[in-house]
Write an enzyme that holds these catalytic residues in place. Sequence first.
Site, short mmCIF file in Angstrom:
data_model
loop_
_atom_site.label_atom_id
_atom_site.label_comp_id
_atom_site.label_asym_id
_atom_site.label_seq_id
_atom_site.Cartn_x
_atom_site.Cartn_y
_atom_site.Cartn_z
N HIS A 82 -10.38 50.02 73.75
CA HIS A 82 -9.70 49.71 72.49
C HIS A 82 -10.52 48.72 71.68
CE1 HIS A 82 -6.29 49.29 69.75
NE2 HIS A 82 -6.69 48.03 69.65
N ARG A 168 4.38 42.54 59.38
CA ARG A 168 3.22 41.61 59.35
C ARG A 168 2.28 42.00 58.24
NH1 ARG A 168 0.78 42.54 64.81
NH2 ARG A 168 -0.84 41.13 64.10
N SER A 183 0.59 43.02 70.12
CA SER A 183 0.60 44.33 69.47
C SER A 183 -0.37 45.29 70.17
CB SER A 183 0.21 44.14 67.99
OG SER A 183 -0.10 45.35 67.38
N1 URA Z 1 -4.58 46.31 65.98
C1 URA Z 1 -3.29 46.44 66.41
O1 URA Z 1 -2.89 47.44 66.99
N2 URA Z 1 -2.44 45.41 66.17
C2 URA Z 1 -2.82 44.28 65.55
O2 URA Z 1 -2.01 43.40 65.40
C3 URA Z 1 -4.15 44.16 65.11
C4 URA Z 1 -5.02 45.20 65.35
#
Ligand code: URA
Length: 435
Positions: A82, A168, A183
């Site tokens: 990721h 957000r 997140s």
């Molecule tokens: N990527 C995400 O999935 N969430 C975030 O808060 C920032 C980047």
Amino acid sequence: MRIYDIIHKKREGGELSQAEIQWLISGVTAGTIPDYQLSALLMAIFFRGMTREETVNLTMEMARSGDMADLSPISGVKVDKHSTGGVGDKTSLIVGPIAAACGVRIAKMSGRGLGHTGGTVDKLESIPGLSMDIPRERFFQIVRETGIAIVGQSGSLCPADKKLYALRDVTATVESLPLIAASVMSKKLAAGTDAILLDVKMGSGAFMKTLDEARELARLMVDTGNGAGRRTAALITDMDMPLGRNIGNALEVAEAVEVLRGRGEERLTELCRQLAAGMVVLAGLAEDNAQALEQVDRALGSGEAFRTLCRMVEAQGGDSSCLEEPEKLPVAPVCREVFMPESGYIAGLNAEACGLAAMELGAGRETKDDSIDYGAGIILLKSKGDSAGKGEPIARLYSETEERCRRGAERLLGGLGITKERPQKEPLILERIGI
Ligand code: URA
């Protein structure tokens, strides 16, 4: 419990208990807490932060807010990679097939792009016929047969994150370490992989602008993943400039193919080799990074990594002849060059400015319902440290209209830095955590 008391406690710098976080996330998921109160809480967290324990509890509750994928019907170690978001970041299209060719199993759920950063789903959908919406059993079957499948993230994964991320995004509370960590890691935990390699971006095009912040975020996510029983490691990598030469969906697929065929840009290729090697180590298929790199280089050199991508594309209904002949991929009709305004060295090409330029060209979306032009984007002809004379082309823009090209060029030039002295190139990999 009352949301008012939770907001008040956080506003005063208090630590939320597990019971309070659990109550909060079930309210977010059920939609029983008004947006104005959630927004106030997010801002309080933004300023007051969260302890490690609060962050871990928040992550776990968010992960459990929807379906938790069970990948056990797929044998072997499933590893996910990721990235915390970047411009021109097409590494998933490259490292997934390399790692799969080395024996790692990749059952990946990806997201769409929003704002100036791109998403793997949009990039893959630029391949004619390819579907990202694949039923669970077929998804598993493709991973078993080809080693890799990449599908769109199901709507029932982490609904609490979806709700909080949208808030957000409009309340200027994205750049909070505990909120980013929760997140990202809640989605990774819910997606069911055994091990996770994080590519934490640092620089002008990333959420984290300094090494200290990036290190703190990486450590927080690595601890959370390991604490939840998933082997987790991170690389902190430079994102001052866009990654590679191409930005935009079909253009990025074409560049991914270049890397898999051994003709890729140097820094992009190196980052992909290191990430794929990290995944091989996390899967337990190599003792150390050096041994994993040997496997990675064999997969690239033999063409097996490229053939793995072709097999995945075919299995997902896509036309893999577009990978053999990338000129068959969609391309926008208007092409214009951007010229160097004065002679000198390229000191920087701000990644965010490039991402916004790509959006102007039609390659990205401002709101989640916008449509995108798969053939729009940018090919950078120069990178940091290159010299160029006044009037020399530094980039090629592709779009539907002249006007969009004009606006894209303006954005791109806004992010261009020129110096008389040759600038230093930043190291690509700034730090390794847990690998
Ligand atoms: N990527 C995400 O999935 N969430 C975030 O808060 C920032 C980047």
